[in-house]
Design an enzyme around this catalytic site. Structure first.
Site, PDB file in Angstrom:
ATOM      1  CB  SER A  66      -0.839   0.018   1.056  1.00 16.38           C
ATOM      2  OG  SER A  66      -0.215   0.082   2.464  1.00 16.38           O
ATOM      3  CG  ASP A 101      -1.821   5.228   8.275  1.00 17.07           C
ATOM      4  OD1 ASP A 101      -0.710   4.894   8.597  1.00 17.07           O
ATOM      5  OD2 ASP A 101      -2.483   5.308   7.207  1.00 17.07           O
ATOM      6  CG  HIS A 161      -0.528   4.058   4.362  1.00 16.84           C
ATOM      7  ND1 HIS A 161      -1.077   3.345   5.448  1.00 16.84           N
ATOM      8  CD2 HIS A 161      -0.169   3.373   3.508  1.00 16.84           C
ATOM      9  CE1 HIS A 161      -0.895   1.913   5.205  1.00 16.84           C
ATOM     10  NE2 HIS A 161      -0.499   2.066   3.770  1.00 16.84           N
TER      11      HIS A 161
END
Ligand SMILES: *[C@@H]1O[C@H](CO)[C@@H](O)[C@H](O)[C@H]1NC(C)=O
Ligand SMILES: *[C@@H]1O[C@H](CO)[C@@H](O)[C@H](O)[C@H]1NC(C)=O
Ligand SMILES: *[C@@H]1O[C@H](CO)[C@@H](O)[C@H](O)[C@H]1NC(C)=O
Ligand SMILES: *[C@@H]1O[C@H](CO)[C@@H](O)[C@H](O)[C@H]1NC(C)=O
Length: 429
Positions: free
Chosen positions: A157, A405, A408
């Site tokens: 990802s 998060d 990312h």
């Protein structure tokens, strides 16, 4: 004997030393499912957005750091070439090339502005290598050079995060038209019609063949089966038709896995109760990378392949599942942070395997390069969505405990600068 390493402290769902193994195992599966749902979930909802944020002024480093910089400068220029990956983040009043308004492909979880992230200082930095300038991305020049060509991002990802950044940057000149997506929108392909340029992202978190069991919510239902002697055909089958590729792996190897070779299970990583020998993620990551890099290096491949080492996360005061956060709003300076031991181990393996492969590639005339975004990314704890992976997480009536998060990157955000490096390396080696 199984030792409890730093990896286990960091990712406690992999603890394999305790009683109540069954319960732990169950919890581990649950946690892992959630982890990877957080880390690798995706959404097909894209959203446009609004106004340009203000500039936050920043101060320059102190003399100690300047000394350090000059020293590094010397090292970098000694072999006549600037080391693009050694440097510092400096203020960039120009800010990002695109906004949440102009780009329509930003994934919800990374659309920090739209999700209500209040500060915007993190948008006003650029990477400055010691001893040379790194020009900002020039979309027109890039697209012109990519006429009739194809470019693929291969990995997990973070690769998806990276391709979305590139799509957003290029959208100022032309928007990519999606011509393919798989069922889960994990592998996708876009065409830039005026340039006949094909850009794709190929979902291959292990780079080698892997059978991942997840339910429809992305929660792991059993360990992954990883085939260390078989490349993932999702990318390998089309590799030769791609002109440029960026390949990377990393954190998925920390998952609970069974490892196969010669159609036999040769060991596992965290599989209590299965009567299979624990061999650790280090060995499997090394073998998978070696297989991939060897394939590239001996492939007679005419294109240019970048190997991008894995990228560090910035969870503080806990991990993703235990209230870890990333609240910083400015970059670190050199010396203020170092890799934690798991990320350091991944990196050690990556660099060792790359070094071996690049020697082979050189001999065979294959163009293989290291896109080493690791250290410059380590210096950017401020660039993650944190709680703003969700839409207005602190709006009234919402629960206070939100999952952060810190892996990312916000878009726009520091990952945009990775493309400055890609551009420089495509044009100037
Ligand atoms: C874009 O972000 C700004 C905050 O910087 C916000 O006010 C606006 O609503 C966002 N636009 C969209 C379309 O999400
Ligand atoms: C687009 O590029 C491919 C090579 O990638 C080439 O075969 C094809 O002829 C090009 N098409 C057009 C319309 O230029
Ligand atoms: C792209 O492909 C088209 C069609 O095959 C060709 O006419 C054109 O010269 C090519 N351009 C470049 C820069 O290769
Ligand atoms: C575990 O595996 C070994 C070797 O394959 C075997 O001899 C042993 O019987 C197994 N133990 C159990 C409890 O299944």
């Amino acid at each position: 004997m199984v030792k409890e390493n730093s990896f286990d402290r960091k990712y406690p769902w992999n603890l394999h030393k305790h009683k109540h193994i069954f319960v732990k195992f169950f919890i581990s599966i649950l946690l892992m499912g959630l982890a990877f749902r957080l880390l690798f979930s995706q959404s097909a909802n894209f959203s446009p957005v609004s106004e340009t944020p203000f500039v936050e002024k920043t101060s320059a480093g102190d003399t100690h750091l300047l000394d350090q910089a000059l020293q590094l400068d010397d090292q970098a220029t000694q072999n006549g070439k600037c080391d693009l990956f050694t440097g510092e983040w400096i203020p960039n009043p120009l800010g990002p090339i695109y906004t949440n308004e102009s780009c329509h492909v930003v994934e919800e979880h990374q659309n920090c502005m739209k999700n209500g992230r209040p500060d915007s200082g993190y948008l006003y930095w650029r990477w400055k290598p010691h001893g040379c300038e790194l020009p900002l991305f020039d979309s027109e020049r890039f697209l012109e050079a990519m006429r009739n060509k194809s470019f693929a991002f291969i990995g997990d990802s973070i690769s998806r995060n990276h391709v979305q950044s590139l799509l957003c940057i290029l959208s100022k000149v032309e928007e990519g038209v999606e011509v393919y997506h798989d069922q889960e929108y994990k592998s996708r392909r876009w065409i830039f019609p005026s340039y006949n340029f094909t850009l794709s992202v190929l979902w291959s978190p292990f780079l080698v063949k892997a059978v991942i069991s997840e339910d429809i919510n992305g929660v792991s239902t059993s360990e992954v089966h990883v085939y260390l002697d078989k490349l993932d055909e999702k990318w390998a089958d089309q590799f030769h038709s791609i002109d440029y590729s960026i390949i990377s792996g990393g954190k998925w190897f920390l998952k609970s896995s069974m490892y196969w070779e010669n159609n036999k299970i040769i060991g596992c990583h965290y599989c209590p109760g299965k009567n299979v020998t624990e061999i650790g993620y280090e060995q499997s990551y090394r073998r998978a990378l070696r297989l991939m890099l060897n394939y590239v290096a001996t492939s007679n491949y005419k294109g240019l392949t970048f190997f991008r080492p894995s990228t560090p996360d910035h969870f503080e005061n806990g991990e993703w599942f235990s209230g870890g956060t990333c609240k910083r709003t400015v970059p670190y300076k050199e010396g203020e942070i170092s890799l934690d031991s798991v990320d350091e181990m991944l990196r050690k393996i990556e660099l060792e395997e790359f070094k071996k492969a690049v020697a082979i590639a050189l001999e065979k005339g294959v163009n293989l390069k290291l896109l080493d975004t690791n250290h410059l990314s380590l210096l950017r704890p401020d660039g993650h969505p944190g709680p703003y992976r969700q839409f207005h997480p602190f709006a009234e009536g919402k629960n206070e405990r939100v999952q952060n998060d810190c892996l990312h990157w916000c878009l726009p955000g520091p990952i945009d600068n990775w493309n400055d490096l890609v551009m420089e390396m495509v044009f100037n080696g």
